[in-house]
Write a protein that holds these residues in place. Sequence first.
Motif, PDB file in Angstrom:
ATOM      1  N   PRO A 138      76.741 123.641 -51.966  1.00 13.88           N
ATOM      2  CA  PRO A 138      77.702 122.577 -52.274  1.00 13.88           C
ATOM      3  C   PRO A 138      77.005 121.223 -52.365  1.00 13.88           C
ATOM      4  N   PRO A 139      77.178 120.482 -53.461  1.00 10.79           N
ATOM      5  CA  PRO A 139      76.470 119.214 -53.631  1.00 10.79           C
ATOM      6  C   PRO A 139      76.881 118.158 -52.621  1.00 10.79           C
ATOM      7  N   HIS A 140      78.116 118.221 -52.129  1.00 12.60           N
ATOM      8  CA  HIS A 140      78.592 117.201 -51.203  1.00 12.60           C
ATOM      9  C   HIS A 140      78.081 117.406 -49.784  1.00 12.60           C
ATOM     10  N   LEU A 141      77.435 118.526 -49.495  1.00 10.61           N
ATOM     11  CA  LEU A 141      76.871 118.757 -48.167  1.00 10.61           C
ATOM     12  C   LEU A 141      75.356 118.631 -48.152  1.00 10.61           C
ATOM     13  N   ARG A 142      74.766 118.314 -49.295  1.00 14.62           N
ATOM     14  CA  ARG A 142      73.312 118.212 -49.410  1.00 14.62           C
ATOM     15  C   ARG A 142      72.772 117.112 -48.517  1.00 14.62           C
ATOM     16  N   LYS A 143      71.692 117.410 -47.823  1.00 16.19           N
ATOM     17  CA  LYS A 143      71.071 116.416 -46.964  1.00 16.19           C
ATOM     18  C   LYS A 143      70.108 115.577 -47.796  1.00 16.19           C
ATOM     19  N   HIS A 144      70.044 114.313 -47.490  1.00 16.32           N
ATOM     20  CA  HIS A 144      69.126 113.397 -48.158  1.00 16.32           C
ATOM     21  C   HIS A 144      68.149 112.880 -47.114  1.00 16.32           C
ATOM     22  N   PRO A 145      67.016 113.561 -46.921  1.00 16.16           N
ATOM     23  CA  PRO A 145      66.115 113.183 -45.840  1.00 16.16           C
ATOM     24  C   PRO A 145      65.382 111.877 -46.052  1.00 16.16           C
ATOM     25  N   GLN A 146      65.198 111.466 -47.293  1.00 18.14           N
ATOM     26  CA  GLN A 146      64.440 110.256 -47.538  1.00 18.14           C
ATOM     27  C   GLN A 146      65.352 109.054 -47.711  1.00 18.14           C
ATOM     28  N   PRO A 147      65.012 107.946 -47.076  1.00 22.70           N
ATOM     29  CA  PRO A 147      65.807 106.736 -47.294  1.00 22.70           C
ATOM     30  C   PRO A 147      65.439 106.149 -48.649  1.00 22.70           C
ATOM     31  N   ARG A 148      66.235 106.403 -49.661  1.00 21.14           N
ATOM     32  CA  ARG A 148      65.924 105.959 -51.021  1.00 21.14           C
ATOM     33  C   ARG A 148      67.030 105.030 -51.481  1.00 21.14           C
ATOM     34  N   ILE A 149      66.675 103.871 -51.942  1.00 17.96           N
ATOM     35  CA  ILE A 149      67.657 102.901 -52.411  1.00 17.96           C
ATOM     36  C   ILE A 149      67.958 103.209 -53.866  1.00 17.96           C
TER      37      ILE A 149
ATOM     38  N   PRO B 207      59.368 107.880 -50.725  1.00 18.72           N
ATOM     39  CA  PRO B 207      60.711 108.265 -51.178  1.00 18.72           C
ATOM     40  C   PRO B 207      60.779 108.848 -52.586  1.00 18.72           C
ATOM     41  N   ASN B 208      60.119 108.230 -53.564  1.00 15.37           N
ATOM     42  CA  ASN B 208      60.178 108.762 -54.931  1.00 15.37           C
ATOM     43  C   ASN B 208      59.517 110.133 -55.030  1.00 15.37           C
ATOM     44  N   VAL B 209      58.426 110.340 -54.314  1.00 13.07           N
ATOM     45  CA  VAL B 209      57.736 111.638 -54.335  1.00 13.07           C
ATOM     46  C   VAL B 209      58.615 112.694 -53.663  1.00 13.07           C
ATOM     47  N   LEU B 210      59.201 112.339 -52.523  1.00 13.92           N
ATOM     48  CA  LEU B 210      60.089 113.271 -51.823  1.00 13.92           C
ATOM     49  C   LEU B 210      61.284 113.642 -52.688  1.00 13.92           C
ATOM     50  N   MET B 211      61.847 112.644 -53.377  1.00 12.39           N
ATOM     51  CA  MET B 211      62.989 112.922 -54.239  1.00 12.39           C
ATOM     52  C   MET B 211      62.597 113.880 -55.365  1.00 12.39           C
ATOM     53  N   ALA B 212      61.435 113.666 -55.974  1.00  8.24           N
ATOM     54  CA  ALA B 212      60.991 114.534 -57.066  1.00  8.24           C
ATOM     55  C   ALA B 212      60.747 115.963 -56.563  1.00  8.24           C
ATOM     56  N   GLN B 213      60.200 116.097 -55.365  1.00 13.70           N
ATOM     57  CA  GLN B 213      59.931 117.423 -54.804  1.00 13.70           C
ATOM     58  C   GLN B 213      61.218 118.161 -54.445  1.00 13.70           C
ATOM     59  N   ASN B 214      62.232 117.423 -54.025  1.00 13.94           N
ATOM     60  CA  ASN B 214      63.481 118.030 -53.568  1.00 13.94           C
ATOM     61  C   ASN B 214      64.581 117.985 -54.622  1.00 13.94           C
ATOM     62  N   ASN B 215      64.252 117.559 -55.812  1.00 11.95           N
ATOM     63  CA  ASN B 215      65.258 117.392 -56.857  1.00 11.95           C
ATOM     64  C   ASN B 215      65.906 118.724 -57.199  1.00 11.95           C
ATOM     65  N   GLN B 216      67.208 118.792 -57.034  1.00  9.67           N
ATOM     66  CA  GLN B 216      67.959 120.001 -57.345  1.00  9.67           C
ATOM     67  C   GLN B 216      68.856 119.800 -58.563  1.00  9.67           C
ATOM     68  N   THR B 217      68.496 118.837 -59.402  1.00  7.56           N
ATOM     69  CA  THR B 217      69.314 118.577 -60.587  1.00  7.56           C
ATOM     70  C   THR B 217      68.640 119.120 -61.828  1.00  7.56           C
TER      71      THR B 217
ATOM     72  N   GLU C 136      58.505 103.325 -53.443  1.00  4.82           N
ATOM     73  CA  GLU C 136      57.110 103.742 -53.571  1.00  4.82           C
ATOM     74  C   GLU C 136      56.309 103.562 -52.283  1.00  4.82           C
ATOM     75  N   HIS C 137      56.932 103.054 -51.227  1.00  4.33           N
ATOM     76  CA  HIS C 137      56.164 102.813 -50.002  1.00  4.33           C
ATOM     77  C   HIS C 137      56.089 104.069 -49.136  1.00  4.33           C
ATOM     78  N   TRP C 138      55.078 104.135 -48.293  1.00  3.92           N
ATOM     79  CA  TRP C 138      54.845 105.270 -47.417  1.00  3.92           C
ATOM     80  C   TRP C 138      55.700 105.149 -46.154  1.00  3.92           C
ATOM     81  N   ILE C 139      56.420 106.204 -45.814  1.00  5.46           N
ATOM     82  CA  ILE C 139      57.188 106.246 -44.579  1.00  5.46           C
ATOM     83  C   ILE C 139      56.467 107.218 -43.654  1.00  5.46           C
ATOM     84  N   ARG C 140      56.005 106.710 -42.526  1.00  3.46           N
ATOM     85  CA  ARG C 140      55.223 107.527 -41.597  1.00  3.46           C
ATOM     86  C   ARG C 140      56.000 108.791 -41.204  1.00  3.46           C
ATOM     87  N   GLY C 141      55.327 109.906 -41.302  1.00  4.75           N
ATOM     88  CA  GLY C 141      55.933 111.174 -40.927  1.00  4.75           C
ATOM     89  C   GLY C 141      56.842 111.781 -41.981  1.00  4.75           C
TER      90      GLY C 141
END
Length: 104
Positions: free
Chosen positions: A18-29, A68-78, A59-64
Amino acid sequence: MLYMQEQLAEYRRNPSAPPHLRKHPQPRIMWLKGSGLKSMEGIQVSQVGMKKFVAAWNEHWIRGRGIPNVLMAQNNQTKPIDNSVVPAANEAGRQYEENGGTVQ
């Protein structure tokens, strides 16, 4: 909106998720609304500044976590779908009401 997401589930990479239950782990604006400035010049300067801020943040690095853009591309389910598949808002509302929903 959730109604149409469910109606178009066959176009998702994973129709059972379900798209409405998808987790968004990266803080992406994704977007930011008005700046509250009154002058047109001030608004334009603010918009340029916010676009640069959003681009830099995504484009900034979040420790651990990572970038964000790389994480979004890796997790993109669209996946892209043709615009003709998505009904206009009034048609989507009509379909929703026909299936027992209420549009207020």
